[in-house]
Design an enzyme around this catalytic site. Sequence first.
Site, PDB file in Angstrom:
ATOM      1  N   CYS A  77       0.797  -1.350   0.102  1.00  0.00           N
ATOM      2  CA  CYS A  77       0.073  -0.255   0.089  1.00  0.00           C
ATOM      3  C   CYS A  77       0.683   1.327   0.072  1.00  0.00           C
ATOM      4  O   CYS A  77       0.724   2.166  -0.823  1.00  0.00           O
ATOM      5  CB  CYS A  77      -1.008  -0.017   1.293  1.00  0.00           C
ATOM      6  SG  CYS A  77      -2.165  -1.440   1.263  1.00  0.00           S
ATOM      7  N   HIS A 131      -0.857   6.170   2.628  1.00  0.00           N
ATOM      8  CA  HIS A 131      -0.909   5.129   3.449  1.00  0.00           C
ATOM      9  C   HIS A 131      -0.832   5.732   4.950  1.00  0.00           C
ATOM     10  O   HIS A 131       0.366   6.543   5.282  1.00  0.00           O
ATOM     11  CB  HIS A 131      -0.154   4.015   3.476  1.00  0.00           C
ATOM     12  CG  HIS A 131      -0.336   2.883   4.476  1.00  0.00           C
ATOM     13  ND1 HIS A 131      -1.186   2.034   4.145  1.00  0.00           N
ATOM     14  CD2 HIS A 131       0.398   2.852   5.642  1.00  0.00           C
ATOM     15  CE1 HIS A 131      -0.922   1.143   5.049  1.00  0.00           C
ATOM     16  NE2 HIS A 131      -0.299   1.798   5.878  1.00  0.00           N
ATOM     17  N   HIS A 339      -2.807  -2.042  -6.092  1.00  0.00           N
ATOM     18  CA  HIS A 339      -2.011  -3.198  -6.298  1.00  0.00           C
ATOM     19  C   HIS A 339      -2.993  -4.343  -6.539  1.00  0.00           C
ATOM     20  O   HIS A 339      -4.357  -4.109  -6.236  1.00  0.00           O
ATOM     21  CB  HIS A 339      -0.841  -3.319  -5.404  1.00  0.00           C
ATOM     22  CG  HIS A 339      -1.400  -3.357  -4.177  1.00  0.00           C
ATOM     23  ND1 HIS A 339      -2.268  -4.246  -3.431  1.00  0.00           N
ATOM     24  CD2 HIS A 339      -1.063  -2.499  -2.912  1.00  0.00           C
ATOM     25  CE1 HIS A 339      -2.756  -3.852  -2.227  1.00  0.00           C
ATOM     26  NE2 HIS A 339      -1.736  -2.847  -1.968  1.00  0.00           N
TER      27      HIS A 339
END
Length: 656
Positions: A77, A131, A339
Amino acid sequence: MNHRLHFSSLQLCCLLVLWSATMNVSAERPNVLMILVDDLKPALGCYGDPIAKTPNLDALAGRGMRFDAAYCNQAVCAPSRFTLMLGSHSTSTGLYGLGSQLRQVMPDAITLPQHFAAHGYRTESLGKIFHIGHGNHGDPESFSVPHFKEKVIEYVDPESTGGGQLTREEAYFTNQQLDRIKSLPRGAAYESPTADDEAYADGRVAAETIRRLHAAKQRRDTEGTPFFIAAGFARPHLPFSAPKKYWDLFDPNSLPMPVNEDLPKDSPTVAHKRGGEITNYKPVPEDRDAEFSDELKRNLIHGYYASSSYVDAQIGKVIDALDELKLADDTIIVLWGDHGFHLGDLGIWTKHTNYEQANRIPIFIIAPGTTKPNQSTGQPAESVDIYPTLAELAGLPQPSGPQSIDGVSLVPVLKDSTARVRGHAFHAYPKRTMGRAIRTERYRMVEWKTPGDDPTDAEYELYDYQADPNETQNLASLKPDVLAELKAILASYPEAVQKDRRVPTRSSQKNLPVLKTSPIANRNLVIEATIKGPKPHGVVVAQGGREHGYALHVIDGEPVFDVRRSGEVTRLRANIKVSGQSRLVATLDGQSIGLSINGGTPTTMPSPGLITVQPKDGVSVGSDDQSAAGDYEAPNPFTATIVSCDVTASTSANAP
């Protein structure tokens, strides 16, 4: 009195004209709506998944260009979001970890929203953008207003948390008790209570984004301010928490179970994964090598698809609001998954690998006036490409760092789906050694080695997705010609930098010319350089520091030659701006200093004298890495490309 009144009126008119012109420029610029979705792989109807129920995302993809060969640059992340926001590969920045601190490592980096803010945009963020968690607090500097923070790990059913206890993953994502994570209880891997959409964070993020769009519409109408809004959605990140109505969309018995649960034959151990993040959730076995029951696999897969349908509905609400506000015709929309996600393939769950399921992502770009509906392309695309693409679509200057800009603009592809701006995608994942990958249309090669080590000591993986889409066999030893071809491509990339290494602010250009430091005291100098690129700025070459030295640099397109003696700078300006490819020649001798462009008549002035003391600082190309040799603030990185550079020092007959 009348004269003063007339003059004041004239001033007012001029100010109004300037204000009106500014308003018009802002009003002509498109808005930007970025939609970031956590852990979303192309398990969507528009990508041909027959199980997915994602009507809103399918419709959004149909408005513009869908990238069928899009890849993240690192399948985890925080680093993935850094690559998006910086336009830089993690191997260029060293930002590999969940707890990597952007401003500690790259304090002067200019992020994507900062670039837009510098050109008149109001930038806002909601939900999961950077993040936040694992010791990371995001990047408040990137946005015009405070971030609208929401949960990533969230439960409605008290049984999911043992009656409301702080769970391991909740602690990670709220930066609590990070020193005792394993002593905390595990939360549920999935839940499906009867609940409203806004019972979970993504519903609240959608509602707040809609409120922000209403305010942005009014602001644009009254002030002419374009908006850049980044809305981040948490699902389908674990836990798979979504209202029951989304779970009920799927028949558990029709869900696709893993086809191949074995790791690739003949693959290096360093590439493998078992356990990891998934073991922080119950009822997943905590033993990393434990077998999952079919019921557990089915529930996890069910949760992923249900969570994707839930986030699909929330994004649909946002797009509906954009349409109702009549903003769609003036707004660029980007959808990006940070992702992919393994759902038991190769026996792997979640991400954190260099394999296909962890790295392939969805990207949609809808750009009014540029894209056409219902288009798709096989152009390999990377997360780093979005930064330069959005800048070009919005009519902004191309980003120049100071961080390395590794992305390329995809605008030619948005105009013509058959156009190609690159022939492969690059990504990486660090484990015991660094795994760097090249993904072409047919193959993926991964090199596993410690940066700086001899490539002959590396381990390699090679997969043929035409013949073996499930990655059952590593072909590195069986297809040496293909391996050699892809190794040659990888060799064009610089070695990966160390983790969280503070990166000096310098030119983003790869493979800068290297010059050895040579004696220049009491010598004539000839500095020759060829540069190319629009609106160059910064240091081409410099030697010396605050006492003695020289610098050939460019100020907003105008070449400049500075000579420093005993702390004093003599500056010669070319008085002409360059663009495209230009050859610069700067000279210093006892009589004059000169500066010529493309072989033309040089601009000259009397010499301040030769540099009489050998500078303490060596030669820097592309920036001034030490103390400033010229009259500027170091490092003053060069924003364009240095094709060639050379410095010649010769003994002067006039030297004292």
